[in-house]
Write a protein that holds these residues in place. Structure first.
Motif, mmCIF file in Angstrom:
data_model
loop_
_atom_site.group_PDB
_atom_site.id
_atom_site.type_symbol
_atom_site.label_atom_id
_atom_site.label_comp_id
_atom_site.label_asym_id
_atom_site.label_seq_id
_atom_site.Cartn_x
_atom_site.Cartn_y
_atom_site.Cartn_z
ATOM 1 N N ASN A 99 0.812 -1.222 0.000
ATOM 2 C CA ASN A 99 0.000 0.000 0.000
ATOM 3 C C ASN A 99 0.842 1.266 0.000
ATOM 4 O O ASN A 99 0.301 2.366 0.137
ATOM 5 N N GLY A 100 2.174 1.128 -0.132
ATOM 6 C CA GLY A 100 3.046 2.295 -0.232
ATOM 7 C C GLY A 100 3.111 3.143 1.030
ATOM 8 O O GLY A 100 3.200 4.360 0.946
ATOM 9 N N LYS A 101 3.104 2.490 2.210
ATOM 10 C CA LYS A 101 3.098 3.219 3.484
ATOM 11 C C LYS A 101 4.239 2.783 4.381
ATOM 12 O O LYS A 101 4.698 1.645 4.330
ATOM 13 N N MET A 102 4.687 3.709 5.223
ATOM 14 C CA MET A 102 5.609 3.380 6.303
ATOM 15 C C MET A 102 4.952 3.786 7.612
ATOM 16 O O MET A 102 4.183 4.747 7.670
ATOM 17 N N TYR A 103 5.244 3.008 8.644
ATOM 18 C CA TYR A 103 4.689 3.220 9.977
ATOM 19 C C TYR A 103 5.842 3.390 10.950
ATOM 20 O O TYR A 103 6.864 2.712 10.827
ATOM 21 N N TRP A 104 5.690 4.284 11.915
ATOM 22 C CA TRP A 104 6.706 4.447 12.948
ATOM 23 C C TRP A 104 6.038 4.974 14.205
ATOM 24 O O TRP A 104 4.852 5.320 14.201
ATOM 25 N N ALA A 105 6.802 5.024 15.282
ATOM 26 C CA ALA A 105 6.274 5.449 16.578
ATOM 27 C C ALA A 105 6.899 6.764 17.005
ATOM 28 O O ALA A 105 8.067 7.025 16.723
ATOM 29 N N ASP A 106 6.105 7.570 17.691
ATOM 30 C CA ASP A 106 6.592 8.724 18.439
ATOM 31 C C ASP A 106 6.379 8.362 19.908
ATOM 32 O O ASP A 106 5.313 8.605 20.461
ATOM 33 N N PRO A 107 7.385 7.737 20.542
ATOM 34 C CA PRO A 107 7.209 7.299 21.925
ATOM 35 C C PRO A 107 7.511 8.385 22.947
ATOM 36 O O PRO A 107 7.421 8.132 24.140
ATOM 37 N N PHE A 108 7.857 9.570 22.502
ATOM 38 C CA PHE A 108 8.307 10.602 23.423
ATOM 39 C C PHE A 108 7.288 11.724 23.565
ATOM 40 O O PHE A 108 6.551 11.767 24.541
ATOM 41 N N ALA A 109 7.217 12.616 22.599
ATOM 42 C CA ALA A 109 6.349 13.788 22.710
ATOM 43 C C ALA A 109 4.881 13.434 22.518
ATOM 44 O O ALA A 109 4.031 13.776 23.337
ATOM 45 N N GLY A 110 4.574 12.735 21.437
ATOM 46 C CA GLY A 110 3.182 12.481 21.107
ATOM 47 C C GLY A 110 2.630 11.171 21.626
ATOM 48 O O GLY A 110 1.426 10.995 21.711
ATOM 49 N N LYS A 111 3.529 10.232 21.962
ATOM 50 C CA LYS A 111 3.111 8.907 22.433
ATOM 51 C C LYS A 111 2.029 8.336 21.521
ATOM 52 O O LYS A 111 0.936 7.990 21.955
ATOM 53 N N LYS A 112 2.376 8.280 20.231
ATOM 54 C CA LYS A 112 1.423 7.800 19.227
ATOM 55 C C LYS A 112 2.163 7.065 18.128
ATOM 56 O O LYS A 112 3.383 7.138 18.022
ATOM 57 N N ASN A 113 1.426 6.371 17.310
ATOM 58 C CA ASN A 113 1.956 5.756 16.099
ATOM 59 C C ASN A 113 1.529 6.602 14.917
ATOM 60 O O ASN A 113 0.471 7.249 14.958
ATOM 61 N N LEU A 114 2.344 6.597 13.879
ATOM 62 C CA LEU A 114 2.086 7.407 12.703
ATOM 63 C C LEU A 114 2.318 6.583 11.456
ATOM 64 O O LEU A 114 2.982 5.550 11.492
ATOM 65 N N ARG A 115 1.796 7.083 10.340
ATOM 66 C CA ARG A 115 2.124 6.495 9.043
ATOM 67 C C ARG A 115 2.173 7.606 8.016
ATOM 68 O O ARG A 115 1.618 8.694 8.199
ATOM 69 N N ALA A 116 2.863 7.307 6.922
ATOM 70 C CA ALA A 116 2.986 8.247 5.808
ATOM 71 C C ALA A 116 3.251 7.430 4.557
ATOM 72 O O ALA A 116 3.517 6.229 4.614
ATOM 73 N N ASP A 117 3.179 8.104 3.412
ATOM 74 C CA ASP A 117 3.601 7.466 2.172
ATOM 75 C C ASP A 117 5.098 7.159 2.279
ATOM 76 O O ASP A 117 5.803 7.749 3.106
#
Length: 178
Positions: A99-117
């Motif tokens: 699906n042309g996506k990458m996923y990563w974590a922000d474990p510090f400031a946002g404490k969330k998971n993210l994705r982008a192209d």
């Protein structure tokens, strides 16, 4: 393999017979043959490279840098280093090539998971209100994302869109991540 200072992220290219890894002690992305011979420095002078993923078809290596707050990419030979995402704390990384996506974590400031192209465009916030999540894995066929959270002592899961957060393992016995 000798000369390693603090290897952390690792990925294997079986077809190309290479191992790729980040070494946050030497601030490099490196590679070697699968037997550990022919160690090469691919990218140096990185603040703190941590986790890694590879795209075998496009021949790209991706890594997170938690000190520089970046997700970066280079060719398999270390050329054409690009900042894909800047200004967002980053740890863990997984690719959904279908699906042309990458996923990563922000474990510090946002404490969330993210994705982008895969080129860093179209950043989306996913599951939030998490602890210190760093390891991310995808099961694209089942539409699930998994992560280890060393603050809450849990392995959790959500849909690839960040909804339907579930505890997979919690409490004693949950793995610790760095």
């Amino acid at each position: 393999i000798t000369g390693l200072q603090s290897p952390l992220g690792i990925a294997a290219d079986r077809a190309g017979a290479k191992l790729y890894w980040t070494d946050y002690g030497s601030n490099k992305v490196q590679r070697a043959d699968l037997d550990g011979s022919n160690i090469e420095d691919l990218v140096g002078d990185l603040p703190m490279p941590r986790h890694m993923a590879i795209d075998l078809e496009a021949k790209h290596i991706y890594w997170t840098d938690s000190s520089a707050n970046k997700v970066q990419r280079a060719n398999f030979d270390g050329t054409d280093v690009r900042d894909l995402v800047s200004g967002i704390p980053s740890a863990g990384i997984a690719l959904d090539l279908e699906n042309g996506k990458m996923y990563w974590a922000d474990p510090f400031a946002g404490k969330k998971n993210l994705r982008a192209d895969l080129d860093g465009a179209n950043i989306e916030d996913l599951a939030s209100g998490l602890g210190v999540q760093v390891g991310i894995a995808l099961d694209v066929d089942r539409g699930r994302m998994y992560w280890a959270d060393s603050e809450t002592d849990k392995v959790q899961s959500s849909g690839l869109d960040g909804t339907d957060v579930r505890d997979v393992i919690s409490g004693a016995g949950a793995p610790r991540c760095i």
